[in-house]
Design a protein around this motif. Structure first.
Motif, mmCIF file in Angstrom:
data_model
loop_
_atom_site.group_PDB
_atom_site.id
_atom_site.type_symbol
_atom_site.label_atom_id
_atom_site.label_comp_id
_atom_site.label_asym_id
_atom_site.label_seq_id
_atom_site.Cartn_x
_atom_site.Cartn_y
_atom_site.Cartn_z
ATOM 1 N N ASP A 1 0.872 -1.250 -0.112
ATOM 2 C CA ASP A 1 -0.083 -0.090 -0.067
ATOM 3 C C ASP A 1 0.877 1.057 0.033
ATOM 4 O OD1 ASP A 1 -1.801 2.028 0.299
ATOM 5 O OD2 ASP A 1 -3.140 1.048 1.547
ATOM 6 N N SER B 1 -0.453 4.250 -1.035
ATOM 7 C CA SER B 1 -1.116 5.417 -1.015
ATOM 8 C C SER B 1 -0.632 6.661 -0.585
ATOM 9 C CB SER B 1 -2.418 5.308 -0.392
ATOM 10 O OG SER B 1 -3.152 3.920 -0.883
ATOM 11 N N ASP C 1 -1.054 -5.881 -8.162
ATOM 12 C CA ASP C 1 -2.024 -5.472 -6.885
ATOM 13 C C ASP C 1 -1.614 -4.582 -5.803
ATOM 14 O OD1 ASP C 1 -4.601 -6.082 -6.277
ATOM 15 O OD2 ASP C 1 -4.074 -7.690 -4.840
ATOM 16 N N ARG D 1 -1.330 -1.000 -4.191
ATOM 17 C CA ARG D 1 -2.283 0.312 -4.037
ATOM 18 C C ARG D 1 -1.406 1.434 -3.963
ATOM 19 N NH1 ARG D 1 -7.465 0.892 -1.775
ATOM 20 N NH2 ARG D 1 -7.931 2.705 -0.912
ATOM 21 N N ARG E 1 -2.741 4.548 -4.822
ATOM 22 C CA ARG E 1 -4.120 5.832 -4.846
ATOM 23 C C ARG E 1 -3.421 7.113 -4.398
ATOM 24 N NH1 ARG E 1 -10.301 4.886 -3.137
ATOM 25 N NH2 ARG E 1 -10.219 6.795 -4.476
ATOM 26 N N ASP F 1 -3.082 -4.972 -12.388
ATOM 27 C CA ASP F 1 -4.028 -4.980 -11.329
ATOM 28 C C ASP F 1 -3.968 -3.933 -10.264
ATOM 29 O OD1 ASP F 1 -5.742 -7.031 -12.475
ATOM 30 O OD2 ASP F 1 -4.873 -8.512 -11.652
ATOM 31 N N ASP G 1 -3.966 -0.319 -8.305
ATOM 32 C CA ASP G 1 -4.791 0.913 -8.232
ATOM 33 C C ASP G 1 -3.895 2.148 -8.314
ATOM 34 O OD1 ASP G 1 -6.468 2.607 -7.274
ATOM 35 O OD2 ASP G 1 -7.188 1.389 -5.636
ATOM 36 N N ARG H 1 -5.394 4.902 -9.128
ATOM 37 C CA ARG H 1 -6.421 6.124 -9.406
ATOM 38 C C ARG H 1 -5.804 7.453 -8.595
ATOM 39 N NH1 ARG H 1 -11.558 3.310 -6.492
ATOM 40 N NH2 ARG H 1 -9.723 1.993 -5.365
ATOM 41 N N ALA I 1 -4.956 -2.427 -14.856
ATOM 42 C CA ALA I 1 -4.614 -1.367 -13.736
ATOM 43 C C ALA I 1 -5.938 -0.616 -13.881
ATOM 44 C CB ALA I 1 -3.369 -0.639 -13.918
ATOM 45 N N ASN I 2 -6.180 0.165 -12.743
ATOM 46 C CA ASN I 2 -6.961 1.311 -12.597
ATOM 47 C C ASN I 2 -6.481 2.430 -12.435
ATOM 48 O OD1 ASN I 2 -9.242 3.003 -12.170
ATOM 49 N ND2 ASN I 2 -10.113 1.525 -10.558
ATOM 50 N N ASP J 1 -7.993 5.494 -13.297
ATOM 51 C CA ASP J 1 -9.119 6.496 -12.966
ATOM 52 C C ASP J 1 -8.690 7.813 -12.377
ATOM 53 O OD1 ASP J 1 -11.723 7.721 -13.507
ATOM 54 O OD2 ASP J 1 -12.517 7.006 -11.630
ATOM 55 N N THR K 1 -8.161 -2.764 -18.247
ATOM 56 C CA THR K 1 -7.486 -1.246 -17.876
ATOM 57 C C THR K 1 -8.523 -0.262 -17.876
ATOM 58 O OG1 THR K 1 -5.211 -2.302 -18.606
ATOM 59 C CG2 THR K 1 -5.512 0.084 -18.268
#
Length: 289
Positions: free
Chosen positions: A167, A169, A185, A187, A189, A205, A207, A209, A226-227, A229, A247
């Motif tokens: 993580d 983030s 996988d 994170r 963010r 995969d 994150d 964002r 992957a995200n 957004d 994606t």
């Protein structure tokens, strides 16, 4: 757990250079052990909070489950040290040598590890939230499942680091070298990856964002699933990036990437050549929501 008072332990401390002082309830906090040679010593579960171990030799020592809040370990030799489940919150480890250190599930909140050498360190499950790792070397480190929220990795090397399920983030990886890192996988963010080197990074995969990718180099990276957004792109090198139908791109960037890509089978695509560089005004930066 605190170490037991004994004449043997007193001799160990004095041999290591500790200043003689009364031990109140086996309390070694604030002890001066600068330049001490304690290599290979078994210190499991001891309380070394606020101890000054600047430039000490603790190579191959066992400090698992030790309480080391506020410890000073700058320039210390911690090669191969065992810090499993140790607590080093607010510790000072600037320019420390942690090569091959074992720090599984250690709690290192708000510590300073700037310029630390953590090559091939085993950091599975470690907590480094809000810690400073500016210029640190984590090449080939195992950092799976780590809690790295808000950590500062500016200019750090994470080449080939294994960051699966980590993580990150709000972490800062400005100018960091994350080449060929394994971020499956993970994170990320709202992380800042401005000018980061992500060549050949595996971000399957992941994150991403709201991540800031301005000026980042992702040549040959894998963004399958992957995200992204809300991610911010400007002068970002996306040439030869692999992505898939799963994606998630920011608004409008997906269409641009599709137009610049060739299908390579099973719903996967590869961005072509230098045209993958998103440097024009057709896709404006997407603000973080």
């Amino acid at each position: 757990m605190r170490i037991q008072t004994s004449s043997w332990w007193t001799r160990v401390l004095l041999a290591a250079g500790a200043q003689r002082r009364p031990l109140n309830n086996n309390d070694l906090r604030n002890t001066d052990l600068r330049y001490a040679d304690m290599s290979g010593t078994d210190l499991r579960g001891v309380d070394l909070s606020f101890v000054d171990l600047t430039s000490a030799n603790l190579a191959e020592a066992n400090l698992s489950q030790a309480s080391m809040t506020g410890v000073q370990l700058s320039r210390a030799d911690l090669t191969g040290v065992n810090l499993t489940e140790a607590v080093l919150s607010r510790g000072l480890l600037v320019n420390a040598n942690l090569t091959r250190a074992i720090m599984r599930n250690a709690y290192v909140f708000h510590a300073d590890l700037s310029l630390a050498n953590m090559t091939k360190a085993r950091l599975t499950g470690i907590t480094l939230r809000d810690s400073v790792l500016v210029g640190a070397n984590l090449t080939d480190a195992y950092i799976t499942g780590a809690q790295l929220q808000g950590a500062n990795f500016r200019g750090a090397s994470l080449v080939r680091a294994d960051l699966r399920r980590a993580d990150l983030s709000n972490a800062r990886l400005v100018d960091a070298d994350v080449q060929a890192a394994f971020l499956v996988d993970a994170r990320l963010r709202r992380a800042s990856l401005v000018r980061a080197n992500l060549i050949q990074a595996n971000l399957v995969d992941a994150d991403l964002r709201g991540t800031n990718l301005r000026g980042a180099i992702l040549n040959g990276a894998n963004l399958d699933g992957a995200n992204l957004d809300g991610a911010m792109f400007a002068h970002t090198d996306l040439s030869n990036v692999t992505w898939s139908e799963q994606t998630v791109w920011p608004d409008r960037l997906g269409e641009v990437m599709l137009a610049r890509s060739v299908q390579i089978g099973r719903g996967r695509y590869r961005v072509q050549g230098p045209e993958g560089r998103e440097a024009d005004a057709t896709v404006p930066p997407v603000p973080v929501s």
